[in-house]
Write an enzyme that holds these catalytic residues in place. Structure first.
Site, PDB file in Angstrom:
ATOM      1  N   ASP A  17       0.633  -1.102   0.134  1.00  0.00           N
ATOM      2  CA  ASP A  17       0.002  -0.040  -0.027  1.00  0.00           C
ATOM      3  C   ASP A  17       1.046   1.284   0.056  1.00  0.00           C
ATOM      4  OD1 ASP A  17      -2.265   1.210  -0.113  1.00  0.00           O
ATOM      5  OD2 ASP A  17      -2.784   1.009   2.019  1.00  0.00           O
ATOM      6  N   CYS A  24     -30.081  24.336  11.886  1.00  0.00           N
ATOM      7  CA  CYS A  24     -28.696  24.096  11.316  1.00  0.00           C
ATOM      8  C   CYS A  24     -27.874  24.590  12.249  1.00  0.00           C
ATOM      9  CB  CYS A  24     -28.718  25.145  10.151  1.00  0.00           C
ATOM     10  SG  CYS A  24     -27.053  25.177   9.326  1.00  0.00           S
ATOM     11  N   CYS A  49     -26.041  28.202  10.799  1.00  0.00           N
ATOM     12  CA  CYS A  49     -26.804  29.258  10.703  1.00  0.00           C
ATOM     13  C   CYS A  49     -27.944  29.402  11.597  1.00  0.00           C
ATOM     14  CB  CYS A  49     -27.148  29.735   9.192  1.00  0.00           C
ATOM     15  SG  CYS A  49     -28.300  28.602   8.652  1.00  0.00           S
TER      16      CYS A  49
END
Ligand code: IVH
Length: 669
Positions: free
Chosen positions: A118, A405, A408
């Site tokens: 990886d 929210c 806001c």
């Protein structure tokens, strides 16, 4: 010492230093002390200072690092740098084997089993016995010249005895021990930790200062000789031994496997052994060993069919769900996120995981404070699987979705199980929209990441996307902020300026139209070629395009009908942002089909007609359904009828599928 003597001494020192480096870093078997090595290196440094003309590009002194670049040069790959198809279980592996046996008419096929490290795919180009340059995978067509960093990896040979040109591909990676050391130092310095070895390796290779790259303790393994057959190799495993003989570090865990049963046993063995290796692997790679069969087995658009990557199943660990916090996306969608006690899963440090939406949390019965099971595969985002009910002690609290929210404060709207903040002025939405617009797959504004957008927004310099093109008007004010320099602000302005020239699909994607991902943006850009055409589109017309369904079509039309969006587009136009499809950004313009109008007719065997169309359009051809004077090439398979006749009448070049594939295969190996 005269010049002649100095020259001879430089050659002698170079030979010795390279040999000792090889013994130490590749064979792990040093024959001299560090002091002896340093003494020779210092002598060479001094000689090169005295006689600068004797310093070659590939002198061992150049490995020490110190070259500081402004940016990396882009280099096209001589042969496409492909990735691999994936297998996730025994069935997938048996399918892979069966298809190959069918193509080759064989009962048993020999494979090479290798570990899949990886790290970072890398290509080294040699000619006349000298390393010419090192280039990253990039998008497979173009990579970045990172030679100055890669040569600081001591195990990489700068000189080889093979004088013919060749290209070798492999993986640059960060050993577990280097990552631990690096993260310990970063922790002490209060710097953010690298989440895993791959990110750390990628970050180190992208350092402009090669001394920093050198300090990161990277290493590399080489697993593919691109032009093996030109060098007389007929078997992949032998070509690895050949590389070994040239001084390349090849992985000792590789094994020749006779048939699928041995491949499956190899998988079982390494599922156990992987933890004990000194580096992270995310799977195993199986390649048909006989190189002469590769053309016959063939390729899909992005991967060879003669190899496959087996991916290990995801690992599960438990950790604590400390909190659930809400974030606001660019469309106003609210996503709950798990804040987790940091935990390592399959080489990555995980401390956040998306919880998608309220119902996801309810369905799983998650409570804040729960011990949870976390799952992560190397290339998959971490996922909270379930709570461990038996670990509850009464301190857990239920999660309640907020009604407002988090940014806001406006009430949220619930639509089909998802919560949205519909306030278009919500700062989070605006910030996310600008971050998305600037992101790598969109307008690729280097330096305009989330931290910078947030800072410039908070300072009041930018409010929405078109404002990004006015940042240059605030240079003096931005420079006065902490952490900004002349250089950082001027490179940001340059990146913004450069983004004006990006092709339409990036702009379309960057606008953040709901349902329009990168793939759809590409299809739309190729089809319409001008942003202005979108302003008057209707949904019926859009739906005629393959891959565009009614929901996507409606969303696109709604976006371009919205007055606010139209205004924004006008402002982008005034700022000089390109609205046209350029279509050349990642394509090798020297390919046979580039810029040609192609018609497919008759039966194709290797690819379906859709696949072939995708491949051709992907390399810059235009595919059309009918033959006309504008047609450049007709690819005709068995059963071709009137189109073939018409092409012959018009004297248009007609080729068969095999010839078409031959033109395509010059692009890939
Ligand atoms: S072969 C055509 N062999 O895995 C040859 N790839 O998922 C393609 N990788 O892009 C590569 N170990 O960066 C190959 N032993 C190995 C590998 C290997 C790691 C990486 C490589 C590739 C990606 C594909």
């Amino acid at each position: 010492m005269n010049h002649e003597e100095a020259k001879a001494r430089v050659a002698q020192l170079t030979e010795k230093l390279e040999r000792w480096t090889y013994e130490y870093y590749v064979l792990d078997n040093p024959s001299v002390s560090d002091a002896e090595f340093d003494r020779h290196m210092n002598e060479l440094i001094l000689l090169e200072q005295q006689y600068p003309d004797l310093r070659s590009k590939n002198s061992p002194t150049q490995r020490v690092g110190g070259q500081v670049l402004d940016s990396f040069k882009k280099i096209p790959h001589k042969r496409l740098m492909l990735s691999l198809g994936n297998a996730y279980n025994e069935d997938d592996m048996r399918d892979f084997d069966r298809k190959i046996r069918e193509i080759l008419h064989k009962d048993v096929v020999d494979y090479m089993g290798e570990v899949k490290i990886d790290g970072l795919g890398m290509s080294l180009v040699y000619d006349q016995g000298e390393l010419q340059y090192c280039v990253t995978r990039g998008d497979g067509v173009m990579g970045e010249d990172v030679t100055s960093n890669v040569i600081t990896i001591p195990s990489i040979p700068l000189h080889v005895k093979e004088k013919r040109p060749f290209e070798v591909r492999g993986e640059v990676y960060m050993p577990k021990a280097s990552l631990e050391k690096l993260n310990r130092a970063r922790e002490e310095a209060g710097e953010p930790l690298f989440a895993n070895a791959r990110n750390a390796a990628a970050g180190s290779i992208r350092q402009l200062d090669s001394a920093v790259a050198r300090s990161r303790g990277l290493d590399a393994y080489w697993y593919y000789l691109v032009n093996a057959r030109e060098l007389g190799q007929t078997i992949h495993s032998n070509s690895l031994d050949f590389l070994d003989g040239l001084g390349f570090r090849t992985n000792p865990e590789r094994r020749r496997l006779h048939g699928i049963e041995e491949a499956l046993a190899y998988i079982e063995e390494y599922t156990e052994k992987r933890e004990k290796l000194g580096y992270d692997i995310d799977g195993l790679v199986f390649k048909v060993d006989d190189l002469s069969e590769y053309e016959k087995i063939g390729y899909t658009a992005k991967t060879p069919k003669w190899a496959i990557a087996y991916k290990f199943p995801p690992m599960e660990v438990s950790t604590k769900l400390i909190d659930i916090v809400l974030t606001v996306g660019r469309t106003g969608r609210i996503t709950p996120n798990a804040v987790l006690e940091p935990v390592r899963v399959q080489g990555s440090l995980v401390q956040r995981a998306t919880l998608n939406n309220e119902d996801f949390i309810k369905d799983k019965g998650l409570m804040i404070g729960d011990t949870v099971i976390l799952r992560k595969a190397a290339d998959v985002i971490p996922e909270v699987v379930r709570p461990v009910i038996s670990m509850r002690d009464g301190t857990q609290t239920p999660f309640h979705m907020s009604e407002n929210c988090p940014e806001c404060g406006q009430p949220l709207t619930r639509v089909q199980g998802l919560h949205y903040c519909l306030n278009e002025e919500c700062p989070s939405r605006k910030i996310e929209a600008m971050i998305h617009f600037s992101s790598r797959d969109a307008m690729d504004i280097d330096g305009m990441g989330s931290a910078v957008v947030e800072e410039l927004f908070a300072e009041g310099f930018i409010h929405d996307i078109p404002d990004l093109y006015h940042i240059h008007e605030h240079v003096a004010e931005i420079k006065a902020l902490d952490g900004w320099s002349d250089k950082s602000i001027s490179s940001l302005c340059e990146a913004i300026e450069k983004s004006k020239e990006k092709s339409l699909e990036r702009l379309l994607f960057g606008l953040g139209i709901k349902e329009v991902g990168l793939k759809t943006a590409k299809i739309l850009a190729r089809r319409y070629r001008q942003l202005d055409d979108f302003l008057s589109l209707d949904a019926d017309e859009l739906q005629k395009i393959d891959d565009i369904g009614p929901i996507v079509a409606k969303s696109i039309v709604a976006y371009f009908q919205d007055e606010k969006n139209r205004e924004m587009i006008e402002r982008l136009r005034q700022n000089g942002v390109n609205f046209a499809y350029l279509g050349t950004d990642t394509v090798d313009v020297n390919n046979f089909f580039y810029g040609k109008t192609v018609v497919l007719t008759g039966t194709l065997t290797r690819y379906s007609r859709d696949e072939m169309t995708n491949i051709l359009e992907g390399i810059g051809a235009k595919c059309s359904g009918s033959v006309s004077k504008k047609t450049d090439v007709v690819i005709a398979g068995p059963g071709a009828g009137s189109k073939l006749e018409k092409a012959q009448q018009l004297g248009i070049l007609v080729i068969d599928e095999e010839e078409a594939l031959a033109h395509l295969s010059t692009l890939r190996q």
